[in-house]
Design a protein around this motif. Structure first.
Motif, PDB file in Angstrom:
ATOM      1  N   PRO A  47       0.831  -1.220   0.000  1.00 49.93           N
ATOM      2  CA  PRO A  47       0.000   0.000   0.000  1.00 49.93           C
ATOM      3  C   PRO A  47       0.858   1.259   0.000  1.00 49.93           C
ATOM      4  CG  PRO A  47      -0.818  -1.575   1.602  1.00 49.93           C
ATOM      5  CD  PRO A  47       0.499  -2.114   1.125  1.00 49.93           C
ATOM      6  N   TRP A  48       0.500   2.203  -0.868  1.00 53.20           N
ATOM      7  CA  TRP A  48       1.216   3.481  -0.959  1.00 53.20           C
ATOM      8  C   TRP A  48       0.316   4.639  -0.534  1.00 53.20           C
ATOM      9  CZ3 TRP A  48       6.034   4.806  -0.995  1.00 53.20           C
ATOM     10  CH2 TRP A  48       6.442   6.068  -1.455  1.00 53.20           C
ATOM     11  N   SER A  49      -0.980   4.522  -0.767  1.00 51.72           N
ATOM     12  CA  SER A  49      -1.923   5.527  -0.284  1.00 51.72           C
ATOM     13  C   SER A  49      -2.593   4.991   0.975  1.00 51.72           C
ATOM     14  CB  SER A  49      -2.976   5.826  -1.350  1.00 51.72           C
ATOM     15  OG  SER A  49      -3.752   4.673  -1.629  1.00 51.72           O
ATOM     16  N   GLY A  50      -3.142   5.933   1.773  1.00 50.48           N
ATOM     17  CA  GLY A  50      -3.885   5.529   2.953  1.00 50.48           C
ATOM     18  C   GLY A  50      -3.044   4.964   4.071  1.00 50.48           C
ATOM     19  N   VAL A  51      -1.734   5.226   4.039  1.00 50.31           N
ATOM     20  CA  VAL A  51      -0.852   4.757   5.109  1.00 50.31           C
ATOM     21  C   VAL A  51      -0.161   5.965   5.735  1.00 50.31           C
ATOM     22  CG1 VAL A  51      -0.465   2.512   4.025  1.00 50.31           C
ATOM     23  CG2 VAL A  51       1.085   4.411   3.520  1.00 50.31           C
ATOM     24  N   PRO A  52       0.265   5.889   6.996  1.00 52.66           N
ATOM     25  CA  PRO A  52       0.975   7.007   7.623  1.00 52.66           C
ATOM     26  C   PRO A  52       2.275   7.307   6.878  1.00 52.66           C
ATOM     27  CG  PRO A  52       0.281   5.406   9.272  1.00 52.66           C
ATOM     28  CD  PRO A  52       0.045   4.774   7.945  1.00 52.66           C
ATOM     29  N   GLU A  53       2.681   8.553   6.908  1.00 57.93           N
ATOM     30  CA  GLU A  53       3.889   8.960   6.202  1.00 57.93           C
ATOM     31  C   GLU A  53       5.114   8.205   6.716  1.00 57.93           C
ATOM     32  OE1 GLU A  53       6.513  10.634   3.615  1.00 57.93           O
ATOM     33  OE2 GLU A  53       4.318  10.551   3.535  1.00 57.93           O
ATOM     34  N   ARG A  54       5.142   7.878   7.993  1.00 59.74           N
ATOM     35  CA  ARG A  54       6.319   7.163   8.513  1.00 59.74           C
ATOM     36  C   ARG A  54       6.472   5.788   7.856  1.00 59.74           C
ATOM     37  NH1 ARG A  54       2.512   7.020  12.633  1.00 59.74           N
ATOM     38  NH2 ARG A  54       1.793   4.905  13.208  1.00 59.74           N
ATOM     39  N   GLU A  55       5.366   5.183   7.435  1.00 65.78           N
ATOM     40  CA  GLU A  55       5.448   3.911   6.728  1.00 65.78           C
ATOM     41  C   GLU A  55       5.843   4.085   5.269  1.00 65.78           C
ATOM     42  OE1 GLU A  55       2.039   1.423   7.159  1.00 65.78           O
ATOM     43  OE2 GLU A  55       1.766   1.914   9.297  1.00 65.78           O
ATOM     44  N   ARG A  56       5.483   5.242   4.714  1.00 68.88           N
ATOM     45  CA  ARG A  56       5.780   5.500   3.305  1.00 68.88           C
ATOM     46  C   ARG A  56       7.199   6.026   3.102  1.00 68.88           C
ATOM     47  NH1 ARG A  56       0.786   8.174   0.914  1.00 68.88           N
ATOM     48  NH2 ARG A  56       1.362   9.781   2.405  1.00 68.88           N
ATOM     49  N   ARG A  57       7.739   6.691   4.118  1.00 70.76           N
ATOM     50  CA  ARG A  57       9.021   7.391   3.964  1.00 70.76           C
ATOM     51  C   ARG A  57      10.154   6.481   3.486  1.00 70.76           C
ATOM     52  NH1 ARG A  57       9.137   9.812   8.620  1.00 70.76           N
ATOM     53  NH2 ARG A  57       7.958  11.593   7.822  1.00 70.76           N
ATOM     54  N   PRO A  58      10.321   5.258   4.004  1.00 67.79           N
ATOM     55  CA  PRO A  58      11.435   4.431   3.514  1.00 67.79           C
ATOM     56  C   PRO A  58      11.376   4.133   2.016  1.00 67.79           C
ATOM     57  CG  PRO A  58      10.558   3.539   5.564  1.00 67.79           C
ATOM     58  CD  PRO A  58       9.596   4.600   5.119  1.00 67.79           C
ATOM     59  N   GLY A  59      10.181   4.143   1.443  1.00 69.73           N
ATOM     60  CA  GLY A  59      10.056   3.855   0.015  1.00 69.73           C
ATOM     61  C   GLY A  59      10.169   5.060  -0.880  1.00 69.73           C
ATOM     62  N   ARG A  60      10.232   6.263  -0.308  1.00 66.81           N
ATOM     63  CA  ARG A  60      10.227   7.479  -1.134  1.00 66.81           C
ATOM     64  C   ARG A  60      11.440   7.550  -2.053  1.00 66.81           C
ATOM     65  NH1 ARG A  60       6.433  10.846  -1.220  1.00 66.81           N
ATOM     66  NH2 ARG A  60       4.928  11.158   0.476  1.00 66.81           N
ATOM     67  N   ARG A  61      12.563   7.022  -1.626  1.00 65.95           N
ATOM     68  CA  ARG A  61      13.750   7.092  -2.468  1.00 65.95           C
ATOM     69  C   ARG A  61      13.559   6.317  -3.773  1.00 65.95           C
ATOM     70  NH1 ARG A  61      18.668   3.852   0.230  1.00 65.95           N
ATOM     71  NH2 ARG A  61      19.340   3.898  -1.940  1.00 65.95           N
ATOM     72  N   ARG A  62      12.597   5.370  -3.784  1.00 64.11           N
ATOM     73  CA  ARG A  62      12.394   4.553  -4.975  1.00 64.11           C
ATOM     74  C   ARG A  62      11.390   5.176  -5.959  1.00 64.11           C
ATOM     75  NH1 ARG A  62      12.490   0.839  -0.790  1.00 64.11           N
ATOM     76  NH2 ARG A  62      10.252   0.377  -0.899  1.00 64.11           N
ATOM     77  N   ILE A  63      10.781   6.300  -5.571  1.00 67.14           N
ATOM     78  CA  ILE A  63       9.954   7.090  -6.494  1.00 67.14           C
ATOM     79  C   ILE A  63      10.507   8.515  -6.499  1.00 67.14           C
ATOM     80  CG2 ILE A  63       7.691   8.051  -7.021  1.00 67.14           C
ATOM     81  CD1 ILE A  63       6.354   5.747  -5.814  1.00 67.14           C
ATOM     82  N   GLN A  64      10.913   8.995  -7.654  1.00 72.65           N
ATOM     83  CA  GLN A  64      11.445  10.345  -7.782  1.00 72.65           C
ATOM     84  C   GLN A  64      10.666  11.103  -8.850  1.00 72.65           C
ATOM     85  OE1 GLN A  64      14.005  11.820  -5.860  1.00 72.65           O
ATOM     86  NE2 GLN A  64      13.584  10.002  -4.631  1.00 72.65           N
ATOM     87  N   VAL A  65      10.929  12.408  -8.946  1.00 71.04           N
ATOM     88  CA  VAL A  65      10.184  13.259  -9.874  1.00 71.04           C
ATOM     89  C   VAL A  65      11.135  14.221 -10.572  1.00 71.04           C
ATOM     90  CG1 VAL A  65       9.654  14.960  -8.071  1.00 71.04           C
ATOM     91  CG2 VAL A  65       8.197  14.838 -10.105  1.00 71.04           C
ATOM     92  N   VAL A  66      10.855  14.482 -11.838  1.00 75.10           N
ATOM     93  CA  VAL A  66      11.547  15.523 -12.613  1.00 75.10           C
ATOM     94  C   VAL A  66      10.480  16.506 -13.064  1.00 75.10           C
ATOM     95  CG1 VAL A  66      12.909  16.069 -14.660  1.00 75.10           C
ATOM     96  CG2 VAL A  66      13.378  13.967 -13.390  1.00 75.10           C
ATOM     97  N   HIS A  67      10.592  17.763 -12.615  1.00 76.71           N
ATOM     98  CA  HIS A  67       9.567  18.773 -12.880  1.00 76.71           C
ATOM     99  C   HIS A  67       9.800  19.478 -14.216  1.00 76.71           C
ATOM    100  CE1 HIS A  67       7.805  18.514  -8.866  1.00 76.71           C
ATOM    101  NE2 HIS A  67       9.027  18.526  -8.363  1.00 76.71           N
ATOM    102  N   GLN A  68       8.765  20.218 -14.631  1.00 81.19           N
ATOM    103  CA  GLN A  68       8.861  21.029 -15.843  1.00 81.19           C
ATOM    104  C   GLN A  68       9.903  22.127 -15.691  1.00 81.19           C
ATOM    105  OE1 GLN A  68       5.164  22.846 -16.947  1.00 81.19           O
ATOM    106  NE2 GLN A  68       6.037  24.114 -18.545  1.00 81.19           N
ATOM    107  N   ASP A  69       9.917  22.779 -14.543  1.00 83.50           N
ATOM    108  CA  ASP A  69      10.819  23.913 -14.309  1.00 83.50           C
ATOM    109  C   ASP A  69      11.775  23.557 -13.180  1.00 83.50           C
ATOM    110  OD1 ASP A  69      12.093  26.322 -14.056  1.00 83.50           O
ATOM    111  OD2 ASP A  69      10.409  27.356 -13.102  1.00 83.50           O
TER     112      ASP A  69
END
Length: 622
Positions: free
Chosen positions: A430-452
């Motif tokens: 689960p990625w949605s509906g979970v506390p941020e502390r549970e999601r934080r370890p996985g954040r490094r595996r999803i990154q973003v490149v913005h328009q600006d």
């Protein structure tokens, strides 16, 4: 370099603007000759497109026609004539009588160009007031008429709104209405559609096309030959401050003779380029001397003469001019090696329905919806019941107009916004509906490149610090290990070690986007969300960034959720495509299916609006 023959798709009008031998030099810690011996003409009821990359001199040329080059510029010309007026001899007071009244200007970013503290109606009335064209009730009547003529629905309501309350397309049309309020004979449009959706682009094209058909002269500044193909009667291509090719639009776009023009056309991510590289740079060539061709260092056909001597312009009987020693040399072709990877399909998934990724899903989005409060009360649905999956190592293109829900969907995927309904799973968890502390370890595996990327960098930080901070989040220790990792990442995206000490404002747009990609790669992600990553780049720099992303994906196996309003780009990079409109997913399928056999009317509308430089130029304005 003056064109002696002018051919227009409408009945040729009288000569309005003549530019001969224009030079513009800036004094900025030395002399910078931004425009060199530029010549062209514009007739009434004609569109001249001036095309080139950033730094080519096209915007400086345009601003010279409005007396906006600034105090550090020295402007000289053998002739700079606007309807019998010598523009080189005008005082600032005389310029104010011409600027806005006889020569109008439309800039690229309407949100910046329009006063955020004034309503759209007040913005349009300002020109009427400044030139004493109308006041009181008459000014209001004319303002509403101008907004309506610019294609703005419900002009009485929109006139009372502020720029931030309008969509990008409405803002751009409001800016055009403001430029037209003085009824100028010449309209200079500097990149007026660069950041707009393809359908909104088409609406703006239609407006500009109608103005030219009614007799207004248009000078269109752009870096994109596909865009100018929709409007131009003639095209002038600039590089290094010079006009290197000039002629009728059909001639230049169908039979380009300068290597630079050919390279620009080859870089357009049109349908024929699927699976091939877009950029065809010639790295490592010696630079030209002070008297040589400025394009010599990038030209595969350059010889010693090109590097030491500037060629004279050669014209044929149709007025097609080329500034090149080898105009008949074979065009440099990008290597036809595959730039996008084929995603392996297992027997178990070979018969999967369109819209299903091959192999196990890396990202699963099921029935997500998101509502926001509306400014006037109540709420609106930004995303409604959207579902899709993304496989490992796959590129999923997400396309739609502004307001279609693309960015909100991306923010839900990134875990920055919680959906009101539905779920998101990443790597099977689960990625949605979970506390941020549970999601934080996985954040490094999803990154973003913005328009600006400039807006996402700290302007005080160097390139090394920007990338090193990302490496630190990935657990790379301080000292030599982190420094080596930064060097490795910059090398992966094609940046030299010499840029490590520069700050974001000291980089070009393409360099900044490469730094943003290096930062995203620092955590070794499995998924990168690319939110309009090339929409603000020149077509040749865009080509390099798209090739880079394809190479990195092939080498690293990273999946991409690629968001764009540019269907040419989407076609080039994507394995599968999802189309959104008004927060809903209206069509999904393999990229070939969507582009060759679109099922939904909205998808067909988007595809029909794609500007292509190879389309027939005849009958652009019937």
């Amino acid at each position: 370099m003056t064109t002696t023959t002018t051919v227009s798709h409408t009945t040729p009008g009288s000569r309005l603007l003549t530019v001969e031998g224009l030079d513009v030099t800036f004094r900025r810690g030395g002399e910078v000759r931004a425009v060199r011996d530029v010549s062209f003409t514009v007739d009434r009821g004609e569109c001249l497109a001036v095309v080139g990359e950033s730094g080519s001199g096209k915007s400086v040329t345009a601003r010279t026609l409005l007396g906006l080059t600034g105090g550090s510029a020295t402007v000289t010309a053998r002739r700079l004539d606007f309807d019998g007026v010598d523009l080189t001899a005008l005082s600032e007071r005389q310029w104010r009588a011409v600027r806005g009244r006889r020569i109008g200007l439309v800039l690229q970013d309407a949100l910046v160009s329009l006063d955020p503290l004034r309503t759209v109606g007040a913005e349009v009335r300002e020109t009427l007031r400044a030139h004493d064209l109308a006041r009181g009730p008459e000014a209001r009547t004319r303002t509403l008429g101008l907004l309506a003529s610019a294609g703005i629905p419900d002009p009485a309501r929109r006139a009372g709104e502020y720029p931030h309350q309008l969509s990008g397309g409405l803002r751009q049309r409001a800016l055009i209405a403001s430029a037209l309020s003085g009824a100028p004979e010449l309209l200079v449009a500097d990149e007026p559609t660069t950041a707009l959706d393809v359908t909104v682009q088409a609406q703006v094209f239609g407006l500009l096309n109608r103005l030219v058909g009614e007799g207004t002269a248009l000078m269109l500044i752009s870096h994109d030959l596909a865009v100018v193909s929709r409007l131009a009667d003639r095209v002038a291509v600039m590089y290094g401050g010079l006009v290197v090719e000039q002629g009728r639009a059909g001639d230049v776009l169908k039979d380009p003779r300068h290597p630079y023009t050919r390279a620009l056309l080859a870089a357009v991510p049109a349908i024929h380029s699927k699976g091939t590289r877009l950029s065809a740079a010639a790295p490592g060539r010696p630079p030209a001397g002070p008297g040589g061709c400025p394009y010599a260092a990038r030209c595969a056909s350059a010889d010693e003469r090109c590097r030491t001597e500037l060629p004279a312009a050669v014209a044929d009987g149709d007025g097609h001019l080329t500034l090149c020693w080898h105009p008949d040399a074979p065009a440099p072709v990008p290597p036809r090696t595959t730039a996008t990877r084929a995603v392996p399909v297992s027997p178990a998934t070979a018969a999967a329905p369109a819209g299903t990724p091959p192999g196990p899903a890396l990202l699963e989005v099921e029935g997500i919806s998101k509502r926001f409060r509306a400014p006037g009360g109540g709420s609106y649905t930004a995303v409604g019941d959207v579902s899709f999956r993304l496989g490992a190592g796959e590129t999923l293109g997400l396309v739609g107009e502004s307001g279609s829900g693309k960015t909100t969907t991306a923010r839900v995927v990134l875990g920055l916004v919680e959906p009101d309904e539905g779920t998101v799973r990443f790597e099977g968890a689960p990625w949605s509906g979970v506390p941020e502390r549970e999601r934080r370890p996985g954040r490094r595996r999803i990154q973003v490149v913005h328009q600006d990327p400039l807006g996402s960098f700290d302007p005080r930080h160097s390139v090394e610090r920007v990338v090193a901070e990302a490496a630190a989040r990935a657990g790379v220790p301080r000292g030599r290990a982190r420094s080596a990792r930064v060097a490795e990442l910059l090398g992966q995206v094609g940046l030299s070690a010499g840029l490590r000490g520069r700050r974001p404002l000291e980089l070009s747009g393409g360099q900044r986007q490469r730094v943003a990609i290096a930062r995203a790669l620092a955590t070794e992600p499995r998924l990168i969300v690319c939110d309009e990553p090339v929409s603000a780049l020149d077509v040749s720099i865009q080509a390099q960034v798209l090739d880079l992303l394809a190479d990195l994906q092939k080498d690293l196996g990273v999946a991409l959720l690629f968001i764009s309003h540019d269907l040419g780009v989407i076609h080039h990079v994507s394995d599968r495509v999802i189309v959104m409109k008004d927060g809903r997913l209206v069509e999904t399928g393999d990229v070939g299916q969507i582009f060759d056999r679109p099922a939904h009317p909205y998808t067909r509308e988007l595809l029909a609006a794609i500007p292509r430089p190879d389309r027939d130029q005849e009958g652009v304005r019937a």
